[in-house]
Design a protein around this motif. Structure first.
Motif, PDB file in Angstrom:
ATOM      1  N   VAL A   5       0.871  -1.182   0.000  1.00  0.00           N
ATOM      2  CA  VAL A   5       0.000   0.000   0.000  1.00  0.00           C
ATOM      3  C   VAL A   5       0.907   1.231   0.000  1.00  0.00           C
ATOM      4  CG1 VAL A   5      -1.718   1.336   1.265  1.00  0.00           C
ATOM      5  CG2 VAL A   5      -1.874  -1.168   1.209  1.00  0.00           C
ATOM      6  N   ILE A   6       0.865   2.004  -1.085  1.00  0.00           N
ATOM      7  CA  ILE A   6       1.730   3.178  -1.226  1.00  0.00           C
ATOM      8  C   ILE A   6       0.857   4.425  -1.312  1.00  0.00           C
ATOM      9  CG2 ILE A   6       3.603   4.239  -2.519  1.00  0.00           C
ATOM     10  CD1 ILE A   6       4.302   1.467  -1.470  1.00  0.00           C
ATOM     11  N   ASP A   7       0.968   5.277  -0.307  1.00  0.00           N
ATOM     12  CA  ASP A   7       0.192   6.511  -0.259  1.00  0.00           C
ATOM     13  C   ASP A   7       0.921   7.500   0.643  1.00  0.00           C
ATOM     14  OD1 ASP A   7      -1.841   8.534   0.206  1.00  0.00           O
ATOM     15  OD2 ASP A   7      -3.317   7.063  -0.473  1.00  0.00           O
ATOM     16  N   ASP A   8       1.023   8.763   0.206  1.00  0.00           N
ATOM     17  CA  ASP A   8       1.739   9.747   1.018  1.00  0.00           C
ATOM     18  C   ASP A   8       0.887  10.325   2.141  1.00  0.00           C
ATOM     19  OD1 ASP A   8       0.056  11.175  -0.599  1.00  0.00           O
ATOM     20  OD2 ASP A   8       1.584  12.535  -1.396  1.00  0.00           O
ATOM     21  N   ARG A  10      -0.887   9.411   5.474  1.00  0.00           N
ATOM     22  CA  ARG A  10      -0.907   8.339   6.471  1.00  0.00           C
ATOM     23  C   ARG A  10      -2.318   7.856   6.817  1.00  0.00           C
ATOM     24  NH1 ARG A  10       2.655   6.420  10.282  1.00  0.00           N
ATOM     25  NH2 ARG A  10       4.174   8.057   9.788  1.00  0.00           N
ATOM     26  N   PRO A  11      -3.316   8.764   7.031  1.00  0.00           N
ATOM     27  CA  PRO A  11      -4.665   8.286   7.377  1.00  0.00           C
ATOM     28  C   PRO A  11      -5.269   7.401   6.282  1.00  0.00           C
ATOM     29  CG  PRO A  11      -4.450  10.610   7.908  1.00  0.00           C
ATOM     30  CD  PRO A  11      -3.232  10.241   7.110  1.00  0.00           C
ATOM     31  N   ALA A  12      -5.093   7.802   5.023  1.00  0.00           N
ATOM     32  CA  ALA A  12      -5.622   6.999   3.916  1.00  0.00           C
ATOM     33  C   ALA A  12      -4.918   5.654   3.843  1.00  0.00           C
ATOM     34  CB  ALA A  12      -5.460   7.756   2.597  1.00  0.00           C
ATOM     35  N   ARG A  13      -3.620   5.685   4.058  1.00  0.00           N
ATOM     36  CA  ARG A  13      -2.835   4.453   4.026  1.00  0.00           C
ATOM     37  C   ARG A  13      -3.278   3.497   5.127  1.00  0.00           C
ATOM     38  NH1 ARG A  13       2.032   6.834   4.267  1.00  0.00           N
ATOM     39  NH2 ARG A  13       2.616   6.177   6.365  1.00  0.00           N
ATOM     40  N   SER A  14      -3.473   4.031   6.308  1.00  0.00           N
ATOM     41  CA  SER A  14      -3.891   3.207   7.451  1.00  0.00           C
ATOM     42  C   SER A  14      -5.284   2.632   7.249  1.00  0.00           C
ATOM     43  CB  SER A  14      -3.857   4.044   8.738  1.00  0.00           C
ATOM     44  OG  SER A  14      -2.546   4.474   9.023  1.00  0.00           O
ATOM     45  N   GLU A  15      -6.194   3.430   6.701  1.00  0.00           N
ATOM     46  CA  GLU A  15      -7.568   2.966   6.481  1.00  0.00           C
ATOM     47  C   GLU A  15      -7.605   1.848   5.446  1.00  0.00           C
ATOM     48  OE1 GLU A  15     -11.617   2.360   6.551  1.00  0.00           O
ATOM     49  OE2 GLU A  15     -10.271   3.304   8.014  1.00  0.00           O
ATOM     50  N   LEU A  16      -6.877   2.020   4.359  1.00  0.00           N
ATOM     51  CA  LEU A  16      -6.850   0.982   3.329  1.00  0.00           C
ATOM     52  C   LEU A  16      -6.235  -0.302   3.877  1.00  0.00           C
ATOM     53  CD1 LEU A  16      -7.323  -0.009   0.504  1.00  0.00           C
ATOM     54  CD2 LEU A  16      -5.197   1.107  -0.223  1.00  0.00           C
TER      55      LEU A  16
END
Length: 236
Positions: A5-8, A10-16
């Motif tokens: 999971v690559i996203d800059d 953090r909240p979106a990354r954690s949710e996914l």
């Protein structure tokens, strides 16, 4: 299954990552926050699925996707975006799919099911054989002819279409060899060929069990912690 999971954000990354863990509890999920980190991860580890924010900032999305495809041609890339216009870009770059923020669990589940189906089809394209060492000789069997494997004495009994074989290896060893070929550890003592599962049913003490093709008299128990994943894999 190995997932990145690559996203800059953090909240979106954690949710996914959280939603993926609920849908695929058996998966190992790694995370990164930049295009450079994505390339580093893909260079060190093999992934089945790569969730990639298309707008990371440090590396152009088109360049990044092409680089990842060259590094791991069999890896499925899924765009993660907050903007619907990137859907067109996803198809232009021929990535597997795209998902929108905020994440919809049903949409994510549907996408995962599609990816699994495609992976299963690809696995089944070629002829796959396994060497079974039994009674002083080596027998080569088509993987699709194996119905299920169970622990027996100090080894395993391999039940195939038409005949059974004993090999002095642990079921864990067979699981490592066959987990990417459509087999699932339904219970600590059983490894089953998902394509040969004939029936899943409620058994004693509110537990579940399965029956396999060609072995109608045999009832194979399913571990309570395995039933959810098994249902997903069977499409139920």
């Amino acid at each position: 299954m190995r997932i990145a999971v690559i996203d800059d954000e953090r909240p979106a990354r954690s949710e996914l990552k959280h939603q993926l863990s609920e849908l695929l509890p058996e998966a190992q999920i790694d995370e990164g926050e930049s295009g450079a980190q994505a390339l580093e991860m893909a260079g060190e580890t093999g992934y089945d699925l790569f969730f990639l924010d298309i707008n990371l900032g440090d590396i152009n999305g088109t360049v990044l996707v092409n680089a990842l495809k060259n590094m791991q041609p069999d890896m499925k890339i899924v765009f993660v975006t907050a903007y619907s216009e990137y859907a067109v870009k996803a198809f232009e770059l021929e990535v597997e799919d795209y998902i929108m923020k905020p994440f919809d669990k049903r949409r994510l589940q549907k996408m995962l099911k599609k990816c699994k189906a495609k992976k299963a089809e690809k696995v089944l394209e070629g002829v796959r054989r396994i060497a079974i060492n039994t009674e002083g000789k080596t027998i080569f069997k088509e993987v699709e002819d194996i119905v299920y494997i169970e622990t027996y004495n100090r080894g395993c009994m391999i039940h195939t279409v038409g005949e059974d074989y004993f090999e002095g290896k642990t079921i864990g060893e067979f699981e490592k060899r066959l987990c990417d070929m459509g087999f699932f550890r339904s219970q600590k003592s059983f490894l089953v060929n998902l394509s040969k599962v004939k029936e899943l049913f409620l058994w004693k003490n509110n537990s579940f069990a399965i029956k396999m093709e060609g072995y109608d008299k045999e009832i194979l128990p399913v571990g309570r912690e395995k039933i959810k994943v098994l249902r997903q894999l069977l499409g139920g």
